[in-house]
Design a protein around this motif. Structure first.
Motif, PDB file in Angstrom:
ATOM      1  N   GLN A   7       0.836  -1.201   0.000  1.00 22.36           N
ATOM      2  CA  GLN A   7       0.000   0.000   0.000  1.00 22.36           C
ATOM      3  C   GLN A   7       0.873   1.254   0.000  1.00 22.36           C
ATOM      4  OE1 GLN A   7      -2.704  -0.060   3.285  1.00 22.36           O
ATOM      5  NE2 GLN A   7      -4.042  -1.587   2.384  1.00 22.36           N
ATOM      6  N   VAL A   8       1.903   1.248   0.831  1.00 27.09           N
ATOM      7  CA  VAL A   8       2.810   2.396   0.907  1.00 27.09           C
ATOM      8  C   VAL A   8       3.537   2.588  -0.413  1.00 27.09           C
ATOM      9  CG1 VAL A   8       4.878   3.324   2.037  1.00 27.09           C
ATOM     10  CG2 VAL A   8       3.110   2.214   3.406  1.00 27.09           C
TER      11      VAL A   8
ATOM     12  N   MET B  37       3.198   5.649  -2.908  1.00 28.56           N
ATOM     13  CA  MET B  37       4.371   6.430  -3.307  1.00 28.56           C
ATOM     14  C   MET B  37       4.396   6.597  -4.828  1.00 28.56           C
ATOM     15  SD  MET B  37       8.390   5.649  -2.483  1.00 28.56           S
ATOM     16  CE  MET B  37       8.042   5.706  -0.721  1.00 28.56           C
ATOM     17  N   ALA B  38       4.095   5.507  -5.554  1.00 30.15           N
ATOM     18  CA  ALA B  38       4.052   5.598  -7.016  1.00 30.15           C
ATOM     19  C   ALA B  38       2.961   6.565  -7.464  1.00 30.15           C
ATOM     20  CB  ALA B  38       3.818   4.210  -7.615  1.00 30.15           C
ATOM     21  N   PHE B  39       1.788   6.481  -6.817  1.00 30.20           N
ATOM     22  CA  PHE B  39       0.659   7.335  -7.179  1.00 30.20           C
ATOM     23  C   PHE B  39       1.016   8.810  -7.011  1.00 30.20           C
ATOM     24  CE2 PHE B  39      -3.331   9.531  -6.641  1.00 30.20           C
ATOM     25  CZ  PHE B  39      -4.210   8.878  -7.499  1.00 30.20           C
ATOM     26  N   THR B  40       1.552   9.167  -5.839  1.00 32.87           N
ATOM     27  CA  THR B  40       1.855  10.579  -5.571  1.00 32.87           C
ATOM     28  C   THR B  40       3.013  11.074  -6.434  1.00 32.87           C
ATOM     29  OG1 THR B  40       3.234   9.869  -3.694  1.00 32.87           O
ATOM     30  CG2 THR B  40       0.986  10.539  -3.216  1.00 32.87           C
ATOM     31  N   THR B  41       4.030  10.231  -6.634  1.00 28.55           N
ATOM     32  CA  THR B  41       5.173  10.646  -7.451  1.00 28.55           C
ATOM     33  C   THR B  41       4.760  10.875  -8.897  1.00 28.55           C
ATOM     34  OG1 THR B  41       6.677   9.371  -6.035  1.00 28.55           O
ATOM     35  CG2 THR B  41       7.502  10.022  -8.191  1.00 28.55           C
ATOM     36  N   ILE B  42       3.971   9.959  -9.441  1.00 24.24           N
ATOM     37  CA  ILE B  42       3.523  10.103 -10.830  1.00 24.24           C
ATOM     38  C   ILE B  42       2.589  11.298 -10.966  1.00 24.24           C
ATOM     39  CG2 ILE B  42       2.233   9.002 -12.697  1.00 24.24           C
ATOM     40  CD1 ILE B  42       3.253   6.301 -11.597  1.00 24.24           C
ATOM     41  N   PHE B  43       1.745  11.531  -9.955  1.00 23.75           N
ATOM     42  CA  PHE B  43       0.852  12.691  -9.980  1.00 23.75           C
ATOM     43  C   PHE B  43       1.667  13.977 -10.093  1.00 23.75           C
ATOM     44  CE2 PHE B  43      -1.661  16.114  -8.362  1.00 23.75           C
ATOM     45  CZ  PHE B  43      -2.980  15.817  -8.684  1.00 23.75           C
ATOM     46  N   VAL B  44       2.678  14.106  -9.233  1.00 20.61           N
ATOM     47  CA  VAL B  44       3.513  15.317  -9.256  1.00 20.61           C
ATOM     48  C   VAL B  44       4.284  15.408 -10.570  1.00 20.61           C
ATOM     49  CG1 VAL B  44       5.453  16.502  -8.142  1.00 20.61           C
ATOM     50  CG2 VAL B  44       3.705  15.380  -6.739  1.00 20.61           C
ATOM     51  N   ALA B  45       4.835  14.289 -11.040  1.00 22.79           N
ATOM     52  CA  ALA B  45       5.627  14.295 -12.274  1.00 22.79           C
ATOM     53  C   ALA B  45       4.778  14.634 -13.494  1.00 22.79           C
ATOM     54  CB  ALA B  45       6.297  12.938 -12.468  1.00 22.79           C
TER      55      ALA B  45
END
Length: 373
Positions: free
Chosen positions: A148-149, A153-161
């Protein structure tokens, strides 16, 4: 005996390799879907002829609001589909829709909005089944929380990127669409279920009034945040100031139990703070600093929501609960985003004050929840 022990070890190693394979390929799919859902929705006018026209905030918000509606209305059909056909079929359909909506280019405004709607639908089809697929693999080693973590992390990083990458990648949308189409059968035929989680008891979640109220309360920050990120993407630096604080969510989520606070009260006060600070966007000289603080407060609100859900429901219901909450908050949030753009365009500084007041009003909902955490 030695042969049997070796076989068990080899089986365990094979299972972990497959679990990592499913995780990796799911994150690749998430990148393709997220770039379309957030990135291309926020620069829709940039890839159209209309990009040369100076538009008000309302017009920049509408594509993201359309994508949010597509995401929201697909959540429940996606759940019913996976209940009948398993996790991989809606994932497959989501990637197909994503590929089509990325490959088609148009200068027609309404066709472009339809493509944003399809992008939202692709995320709605992709997100819940993918998370359930991952839970199925990682729950066999009691590592559900860890994955889940990592996925968060992938979700938030890709969102920002997706904010800085949206414009340069828009020139390659055809190839990204083809990649999405190519990935869809790979996930369908190779990402087998380890522990089959087909039946998603969504009604057990929908019958929980606290989840419904949390979804309504979260809709104001969620709609405000996504709409603002979309409207600011014409000025990438300010958009990054707003979105970069999201990167702290996975770290704080990992150590959420160390935060000894009443999460419901913290949600109330954090949402109040988000609304109270919103009128500071009136002052252009300090806008980037204001956006960074707003982004940090929104990250805290999101973290607290996830913490409440994890304490409130069984781990196997976490995914369904998040999906239901995002369904509610995305429908209402899309309306709030358009209202924000309209009031700012027509009322100027008073529009930010009204938006802030609406967010502050939504915080009152947390005070009526009968949850003690």
């Amino acid at each position: 005996m030695g042969f049997n022990n070796k076989s068990i070890e080899e089986l365990g190693l094979g299972v972990m390799r497959r679990a990592y394979y499913v995780l990796g390929i799911s994150i690749v799919g998430l990148f393709l879907v997220m770039i379309n859902w957030v990135g291309l929705s926020s620069v829709m006018y940039y890839i159209m002829t209309i990009k040369r026209v100076v538009l008000g905030m309302t017009y920049y918000v509408i594509p993201m609001a359309t994508a949010m509606v597509g995401f929201a209305i697909t959540q429940l059909p996606s759940t019913m589909l996976l209940n009948r056909a398993g996790n991989r079929v809606p994932i497959f359909l989501g990637l197909l829709l994503n590929g089509v909506s990325m490959m088609v280019t148009t200068d027609n405004y309404y066709t472009a909005l339809l493509l944003r709607f399809l992008a939202g639908m692709s995320m709605g089809l992709y997100l819940l089944p993918t998370m359930l697929l991952l839970v199925g693999w990682w729950s066999i080693r009691n590592m559900t929380r860890w994955v889940q973590v990592l996925y968060l992390m992938a979700f938030t990083t890709i969102f920002v990127a997706s904010i800085p990458l949206a414009k340069p990648l828009s020139a390659f949308s055809l190839y990204l669409g083809l990649a999405s189409l190519a990935l869809s059968p790979i996930l369908l035929f190779t990402a087998k279920d380890a522990v089959i989680i087909k039946k998603a008891p969504i009604m057990a979640v929908m019958n929980n009034p606290d989840v419904l109220l949390m979804g309504i309360a979260f809709s104001a920050p969620w709609g405000f945040y996504l709409s603002l990120a979309s409207a600011l993407n014409e000025t990438t630096n300010t958009a990054l100031a707003l979105t970069t604080p999201l990167l702290v969510i996975p770290v704080l989520y990992r150590f959420r139990h160390a935060l000894r606070l009443n999460r419901i009260k913290a949600l109330h006060y954090s949402t109040l703070a988000l609304g109270a600070l919103t009128p500071a966007l009136i002052y252009a000289p300090t806008r980037e600093l204001t956006l960074a603080i707003l982004g940090l407060i929104f990250a805290l609100i999101t973290l607290l929501i996830l913490g409440v859900i994890n304490e409130l429901v069984n781990p196997l219901l976490t995914v369904q609960t998040i999906s239901y909450l995002l369904t509610i908050s995305s429908i209402l949030g899309s309306m709030i985003g358009i209202a924000m753009g309209y009031t700012v365009d027509h009322l100027g500084p008073a529009g930010w004050v009204i938006t802030g007041g609406l967010i502050m009003a939504s915080s009152i909902i947390y005070r009526v929840l009968k949850i003690t955490l």
